[in-house]
Design a protein around this motif. Structure first.
Motif, PDB file in Angstrom:
ATOM      1  N   PHE A   1      48.055  26.757  33.788  1.00  0.00           N
ATOM      2  CA  PHE A   1      48.420  28.099  34.303  1.00  0.00           C
ATOM      3  C   PHE A   1      48.589  29.088  33.154  1.00  0.00           C
ATOM      4  O   PHE A   1      48.141  30.231  33.234  1.00  0.00           O
ATOM      5  N   ALA A   2      49.223  28.626  32.092  1.00  0.00           N
ATOM      6  CA  ALA A   2      49.454  29.515  30.937  1.00  0.00           C
ATOM      7  C   ALA A   2      48.118  29.966  30.365  1.00  0.00           C
ATOM      8  O   ALA A   2      47.914  31.142  30.074  1.00  0.00           O
ATOM      9  N   LEU A   3      47.185  29.003  30.258  1.00  0.00           N
ATOM     10  CA  LEU A   3      45.858  29.337  29.708  1.00  0.00           C
ATOM     11  C   LEU A   3      45.146  30.364  30.591  1.00  0.00           C
ATOM     12  O   LEU A   3      44.562  31.336  30.108  1.00  0.00           O
ATOM     13  N   LEU A   4      45.229  30.118  31.892  1.00  0.00           N
ATOM     14  CA  LEU A   4      44.585  31.031  32.840  1.00  0.00           C
ATOM     15  C   LEU A   4      45.167  32.430  32.711  1.00  0.00           C
ATOM     16  O   LEU A   4      44.446  33.433  32.678  1.00  0.00           O
ATOM     17  N   THR A   5      46.506  32.492  32.595  1.00  0.00           N
ATOM     18  CA  THR A   5      47.180  33.790  32.465  1.00  0.00           C
ATOM     19  C   THR A   5      46.685  34.520  31.225  1.00  0.00           C
ATOM     20  O   THR A   5      46.393  35.716  31.252  1.00  0.00           O
ATOM     21  N   VAL A   6      46.589  33.769  30.131  1.00  0.00           N
ATOM     22  CA  VAL A   6      46.149  34.379  28.877  1.00  0.00           C
ATOM     23  C   VAL A   6      44.729  34.925  29.039  1.00  0.00           C
ATOM     24  O   VAL A   6      44.421  36.054  28.644  1.00  0.00           O
ATOM     25  N   LEU A   7      43.871  34.123  29.660  1.00  0.00           N
ATOM     26  CA  LEU A   7      42.487  34.574  29.865  1.00  0.00           C
ATOM     27  C   LEU A   7      42.437  35.858  30.671  1.00  0.00           C
ATOM     28  O   LEU A   7      41.723  36.799  30.341  1.00  0.00           O
ATOM     29  N   LEU A   8      43.236  35.896  31.738  1.00  0.00           N
ATOM     30  CA  LEU A   8      43.273  37.094  32.580  1.00  0.00           C
ATOM     31  C   LEU A   8      43.766  38.307  31.797  1.00  0.00           C
ATOM     32  O   LEU A   8      43.211  39.399  31.897  1.00  0.00           O
ATOM     33  N   LEU A   9      44.801  38.073  31.000  1.00  0.00           N
ATOM     34  CA  LEU A   9      45.382  39.162  30.214  1.00  0.00           C
ATOM     35  C   LEU A   9      44.341  39.732  29.256  1.00  0.00           C
ATOM     36  O   LEU A   9      44.105  40.952  29.197  1.00  0.00           O
ATOM     37  N   VAL A  10      43.683  38.840  28.541  1.00  0.00           N
ATOM     38  CA  VAL A  10      42.689  39.287  27.557  1.00  0.00           C
ATOM     39  C   VAL A  10      41.567  40.041  28.259  1.00  0.00           C
ATOM     40  O   VAL A  10      41.163  41.135  27.838  1.00  0.00           O
ATOM     41  N   SER A  11      41.066  39.464  29.345  1.00  0.00           N
ATOM     42  CA  SER A  11      39.921  40.116  29.983  1.00  0.00           C
ATOM     43  C   SER A  11      40.327  41.445  30.600  1.00  0.00           C
ATOM     44  O   SER A  11      39.598  42.429  30.495  1.00  0.00           O
ATOM     45  N   SER A  12      41.532  41.527  31.202  1.00  0.00           N
ATOM     46  CA  SER A  12      41.902  42.804  31.815  1.00  0.00           C
ATOM     47  C   SER A  12      42.108  43.880  30.749  1.00  0.00           C
ATOM     48  O   SER A  12      41.716  45.026  30.921  1.00  0.00           O
ATOM     49  N   LEU A  13      42.699  43.484  29.622  1.00  0.00           N
ATOM     50  CA  LEU A  13      42.874  44.471  28.550  1.00  0.00           C
ATOM     51  C   LEU A  13      41.519  44.934  28.008  1.00  0.00           C
ATOM     52  O   LEU A  13      41.314  46.114  27.733  1.00  0.00           O
ATOM     53  N   THR A  14      40.610  43.993  27.884  1.00  0.00           N
ATOM     54  CA  THR A  14      39.283  44.346  27.364  1.00  0.00           C
ATOM     55  C   THR A  14      38.590  45.323  28.307  1.00  0.00           C
ATOM     56  O   THR A  14      38.032  46.328  27.872  1.00  0.00           O
ATOM     57  N   VAL A  15      38.657  45.014  29.592  1.00  0.00           N
ATOM     58  CA  VAL A  15      38.014  45.900  30.569  1.00  0.00           C
ATOM     59  C   VAL A  15      38.637  47.285  30.499  1.00  0.00           C
ATOM     60  O   VAL A  15      37.950  48.299  30.419  1.00  0.00           O
TER      61      VAL A  15
END
Ligand code: UDP
Ligand code: MG
Length: 336
Positions: A269-283
């Motif tokens: 879950f932590a990994l998934l959260t991090v991925l989401l955070l990075v991708s949303s910030l990038t977008v």
């Protein structure tokens, strides 16, 4: 401070009044402004931001009776920023005084702005000493200034509001920049160091409701925080990288059986959260800050009694500043 440019008292003012569904405010505010500022060489420029409540009818009546009254009417509601930007763009006098239609800023207070501008400033911003808005709005503004000025070090005149007096050339330069993230308060300091603030009184809104919601204000603030500095995105990326590092270590530990079954799920879950955070910030970064991103035009004018550039009209066959202006001046009214 000295300036060779004549101050507003001598050279004249355009009062820009953005209006979105302010039917009950337009007339009282007109009376207040003309009473308090009538001794100046004055233009009153109303920007009807797509009102649906008869605001434009009141403006027509004022324009028919008073040649100082000019107006633009948008083809729909384009928002506060677009409304005052169009007003600044089409102001005919050397100074622009921005006053909201709802009389929250007493017109008499603009004398303080004029007096300050006479000292040689290019822009003077009113600061509310006794702000009469709901607590949530006041806290929101305090948080906005703390994050923007203190944490992110964006140069914003402290406490500055939309009640302001600006040299028209400067205001027009800013509007013409056509920024992806238009933010007048933060753009003035990028063009001139000759700006200041003065304390002004403030009133509660008496008629109609606030048109500026918390949703709009917070997304506009985020655009400023992302668009006017890299600090936020840098801090967010560093945090995301750190979180990703911890996630990878935890995943590794889980793979080698160093953590229990629950810990594995938590790690995933932590990994998934991090991925989401990075991708949303990038977008967000790409969308908001992407260099030179073309954006839809900020506004379109449907009708006016001043000449409007072709590019600012929605329909070139409707002729703002053309026959309608003559109709208004002859007092024949308008069939819109
Ligand atoms: N306004 C506008 N377009 C909008 C929202 C507001 O032209 O989409 C005008 C509104 O009619 C008023 C001024 O901008 O004259 C400031 O709006 P409001 O008083 O609602 O904001 P607040 O004082 O609550 O910040
Ligand atoms: Mg208001």
């Amino acid at each position: 401070m000295t300036s060779t440019f004549p101050g507003p008292a001598e050279s004249g003012l355009t009062v820009v009044i953005p209006c979105f569904n302010e039917v009950d405010n337009v007339e009282p505010s007109y009376r207040e402004i003309t009473n308090e500022l009538g001794h100046h060489s004055l233009e009153l420029l109303y920007v009807d931001d797509g009102s649906s409540d008869g605001t434009l009818d009141v403006i027509h009546t004022l324009a028919a009776a008073d040649p100082r009254v000019r107006y633009l009417s948008f083809s729909r509601n384009f928002g506060f920023e677009a409304a005052f930007s169009a007003g600044y763009r089409y102001a005919s006098q050397p100074w622009v005084l921005h006053i909201d239609a709802d009389q929250q800023f007493p017109a008499a207070e603009s004398r303080k702005l004029v007096a300050a501008a006479e000292q040689g400033y290019d822009a003077v911003f009113g600061v509310r000493t006794n702000r009469q808005d709901p607590l949530l709005r006041r806290w929101g503004t305090a948080a906005f200034h703390f994050i923007g000025r203190r944490l992110l070090r964006i140069e914003i005149p402290p406490g500055a509001t939309a009640f302001r007096l600006v040299r028209a050339e400067l205001a027009r330069k800013i509007v013409d920049l056509r920024l992806g993230t238009p933010y007048f308060l933060a753009t003035v300091p990028r063009l001139t160091s000759r700006y200041t603030t003065v304390p002004v009184a403030h009133r509660a809104r008496e008629r109609g409701e606030s048109k500026v919601g918390m949703g709009f204000l917070s997304s506009h603030a985020i655009e400023l925080f992302v668009g006017f500095t890299r600090r936020l995105t840098t801090a967010a990326s560093a945090t995301a990288l750190l979180a990703a590092g911890i996630g990878v270590l935890a995943a590794g530990a889980a793979a080698f059986g160093l953590l229990g079954a629950n810990a594995t799920a938590v790690t995933l879950f932590a990994l998934l959260t991090v991925l989401l955070l990075v991708s949303s910030l990038t977008v967000r970064y790409l969308v908001v800050v992407g260099a030179g991103q073309p954006r839809p035009r900020q506004y379109y004018v449907r009708e006016s009694n001043v000449a409007i550039d072709v590019e600012d009209r929605l329909f070139t066959s409707e002729d703002p500043g053309g026959p309608r202006r003559i109709d208004v001046q002859l007092g024949k009214g308008i069939s819109a």
